[in-house]
Design an enzyme around this catalytic site. Structure first.
Site, PDB file in Angstrom:
ATOM      1  N   ASP A   1       0.830  -1.209   0.000  1.00 18.99           N
ATOM      2  CA  ASP A   1       0.000   0.000   0.000  1.00 18.99           C
ATOM      3  C   ASP A   1       0.869   1.266   0.000  1.00 18.99           C
ATOM      4  OD1 ASP A   1      -2.489   1.251  -0.147  1.00 18.99           O
ATOM      5  OD2 ASP A   1      -2.519   1.619   1.999  1.00 18.99           O
TER       6      ASP A   1
ATOM      7  N   CYS B   1     -26.961  -1.022  -9.093  1.00 23.00           N
ATOM      8  CA  CYS B   1     -26.820  -0.499  -7.725  1.00 23.00           C
ATOM      9  C   CYS B   1     -26.110   0.863  -7.727  1.00 23.00           C
ATOM     10  CB  CYS B   1     -26.011  -1.492  -6.900  1.00 23.00           C
ATOM     11  SG  CYS B   1     -25.647  -0.939  -5.232  1.00 23.00           S
TER      12      CYS B   1
ATOM     13  N   CYS C   1     -23.676   3.197  -2.876  1.00 27.94           N
ATOM     14  CA  CYS C   1     -22.521   3.945  -2.363  1.00 27.94           C
ATOM     15  C   CYS C   1     -22.619   5.422  -2.745  1.00 27.94           C
ATOM     16  CB  CYS C   1     -21.222   3.346  -2.877  1.00 27.94           C
ATOM     17  SG  CYS C   1     -21.167   3.137  -4.665  1.00 27.94           S
TER      18      CYS C   1
ATOM     19  N   CYS D   1     -14.277  14.434  -0.339  1.00 29.84           N
ATOM     20  CA  CYS D   1     -14.373  13.162   0.393  1.00 29.84           C
ATOM     21  C   CYS D   1     -13.923  13.347   1.850  1.00 29.84           C
ATOM     22  CB  CYS D   1     -13.514  12.117  -0.312  1.00 29.84           C
ATOM     23  SG  CYS D   1     -13.389  10.573   0.588  1.00 29.84           S
TER      24      CYS D   1
ATOM     25  N   CYS E   1     -13.808   7.784   6.702  1.00 33.18           N
ATOM     26  CA  CYS E   1     -15.259   7.629   6.501  1.00 33.18           C
ATOM     27  C   CYS E   1     -15.478   6.261   5.849  1.00 33.18           C
ATOM     28  CB  CYS E   1     -15.746   8.744   5.584  1.00 33.18           C
ATOM     29  SG  CYS E   1     -17.423   8.530   4.951  1.00 33.18           S
TER      30      CYS E   1
ATOM     31  N   CYS F   1     -19.499   4.794   2.216  1.00 36.69           N
ATOM     32  CA  CYS F   1     -19.701   4.114   0.925  1.00 36.69           C
ATOM     33  C   CYS F   1     -19.329   2.635   1.034  1.00 36.69           C
ATOM     34  CB  CYS F   1     -18.932   4.809  -0.200  1.00 36.69           C
ATOM     35  SG  CYS F   1     -17.182   5.041   0.109  1.00 36.69           S
TER      36      CYS F   1
HETATM   37  S1  SF4 Z   1     -19.644  -0.457  -5.189  1.00 34.33           S
HETATM   38 FE1  SF4 Z   1     -21.445   0.836  -4.990  1.00 34.33          FE
HETATM   39  S2  SF4 Z   1     -22.640   0.450  -6.825  1.00 34.33           S
HETATM   40 FE2  SF4 Z   1     -21.177  -1.228  -6.644  1.00 34.33          FE
HETATM   41  S3  SF4 Z   1     -22.306  -2.816  -5.567  1.00 34.33           S
HETATM   42 FE3  SF4 Z   1     -21.167  -1.634  -4.007  1.00 34.33          FE
HETATM   43  S4  SF4 Z   1     -22.630  -0.064  -3.313  1.00 34.33           S
HETATM   44 FE4  SF4 Z   1     -23.422  -0.911  -5.235  1.00 34.33          FE
HETATM   45  S1  SF4 Z   2     -18.901   7.980   1.522  1.00 38.22           S
HETATM   46 FE1  SF4 Z   2     -16.983   7.375   0.527  1.00 38.22          FE
HETATM   47  S2  SF4 Z   2     -16.649   8.929  -1.041  1.00 38.22           S
HETATM   48 FE2  SF4 Z   2     -18.173   9.749   0.354  1.00 38.22          FE
HETATM   49  S3  SF4 Z   2     -17.071  10.934   1.845  1.00 38.22           S
HETATM   50 FE3  SF4 Z   2     -17.239   8.881   2.697  1.00 38.22          FE
HETATM   51  S4  SF4 Z   2     -15.368   7.799   2.031  1.00 38.22           S
HETATM   52 FE4  SF4 Z   2     -15.559   9.642   0.745  1.00 38.22          FE
END
Ligand code: SF4
Ligand code: SF4
Length: 376
Positions: free
Chosen positions: A156, A213, A216, A236, A263, A266
């Site tokens: 990483d 989908c 996120c 972000c 965070c 997503c």
């Molecule tokens: S990455 Fe986002 S769009 Fe793709 S399956 Fe996961 S939540 Fe759904």
């Molecule tokens: S949900 Fe994902 S893209 Fe949005 S602020 Fe949080 S870490 Fe960043």
């Protein structure tokens, strides 16, 4: 004598499993990263914010053969850090959960949350992962060395488009969140890579399974995912609370909610986590400060106690001023008058970054608690 590619590949995968790596896949290296051009366009749009290191060594980043000229294969590994629960939602955005919203009496935080705990992204609950990944990959490199290979590893770190190579190696696919999704691990895992001069048997790439989908994208509190697979890092919360060094722009402060480091919104939204199992790595187990420290207690940290509390934690790298900046924002969003004395002390901190955010938090708490009740 170098074993045949299929024997070597089977050996690599078996050692990776024995080392506790969650998956290991292989891609052939015979050209630049498949989405190198898209990455360059993303940089040119300025979506990387102040992460200037992403602009360095563009050729090396786009094509690993610039780093190891005779490289023939890339091994991509995953290491699961999932702790068996989705990150608690007390990172929920301040006020009514929308960006830059005005405080509403309807959404005044529950006073029971006065000793609220902040939310820390799950990857940072335990020990820093770099050393652990480095150790495992070094062991794998030793095996490849005995087979006559020359290797370069990335735990990483370093200029490499790792998610692109993970997709090429069939380890998963690049989700609309821009996070790598693995069909069994979900998305709570680290990626690391080894370049090798040895020819290995490549795995087939995996098809995209996001389908229709958009969970996120909808879940993101700051609308940072501006289109499928396009992240404006400047919006972000992970970037703002970890990578960004200065004052957090006003427009994002309320949307940060109780998040004090990173965070997971997503990630937590992704349905592909349904098969995820808790990591067997004890190093990733949550330290006491993750769930037990009330937010305002972090304000008592000095430079020395900050370093001691976050020894071997990824949080240590952002240093005390940026961490306390985040804590002040979280308190501004979720705190009560009981938090004001600690914030008033922080507002006198010689470090302007802390003092400015503490002053903001005091104003937010006073504003919220002077609001008339919504209904009688
Ligand atoms: S990455 Fe986002 S769009 Fe793709 S399956 Fe996961 S939540 Fe759904
Ligand atoms: S949900 Fe994902 S893209 Fe949005 S602020 Fe949080 S870490 Fe960043």
């Amino acid at each position: 004598m170098t074993p045949a590619p299929d024997i070597l590949s089977a050996g690599v995968k078996s050692i990776a499993a024995a080392l506790g790596l969650s998956d290991c896949r292989i891609a052939a290296l015979n050209g630049p990263a498949p989405h190198a051009a898209e990455f360059q366009a993303w940089l040119e749009a300025g979506h990387q914010g102040s992460m200037a290191w992403l602009e360095k060594n563009p050729k090396r980043r786009q094509d690993p053969r610039e780093v190891l000229p005779d490289a023939r294969s890339i091994i991509v590994v995953a290491l699961n850090y999932y702790q068996g629960i989705r990150t608690p939602m007390n990172g929920k955005s301040g006020q009514n959960g929308s960006l830059s919203s005005h405080p509403s009496p309807l959404s005044t935080p529950d006073p029971q949350r006065s000793s609220n705990h902040g939310t820390i992204a799950q990857y940072a609950w335990g020990d820093d992962y770099h050393a652990l990944l480095d150790e495992k990959l070094t062991d794998l490199c030793h095996y490849l060395e005995t087979c006559g290979g020359i290797q370069k590893l990335y735990a990483d770190t370093g200029p490499i488009l790792e998610r692109d190579w993970a997709s090429a190696a069939g380890l998963g696919w690049n989700g609309k969140s821009t996070i790598q999704i693995h069909p069994k691990l979900g998305n709570y895992f680290f990626l690391a890579e080894i370049l090798t001069t040895l020819p290995l048997t490549p795995d087939p790439p995996m098809a995209d399974h996001c389908g229709k989908c958009v969970r996120c994208i909808t879940a993101c509190p700051t609308q940072a995912i501006i289109a499928p697979r396009q992240l404006d890092a400047r919006r972000c919360i992970s970037y703002l609370t970890i990578e960004h060094k200065g004052s957090i722009p006003d427009e994002f402060r309320r949307a940060i909610g109780g998040r004090i480091y990173g965070c997971d919104e997503c990630l937590a939204a992704c349905p592909w986590n349904r098969f995820a199992q808790a990591s067997a790595e004890t190093a990733f187990t949550a330290r006491p400060f993750v769930h037990q420290w009330p937010l305002r207690d972090f304000l008592t940290l000095t430079d020395a106690t900050f370093l001691s509390l976050f020894r071997h934690s990824p949080i240590r790298r952002i240093k005390r001023p940026a961490f306390l900046r985040n804590v002040c924002i979280a308190l501004g969003n979720t705190g009560t008058p009981a938090d004001l004395p600690a914030l008033q002390t922080a507002a006198q901190d010689p470090h302007e970054l802390i003092a400015e955010h503490a002053t903001w938090a005091i104003q937010e708490i006073k504003l919220r608690h002077s609001a008339p009740p919504a209904f009688s």
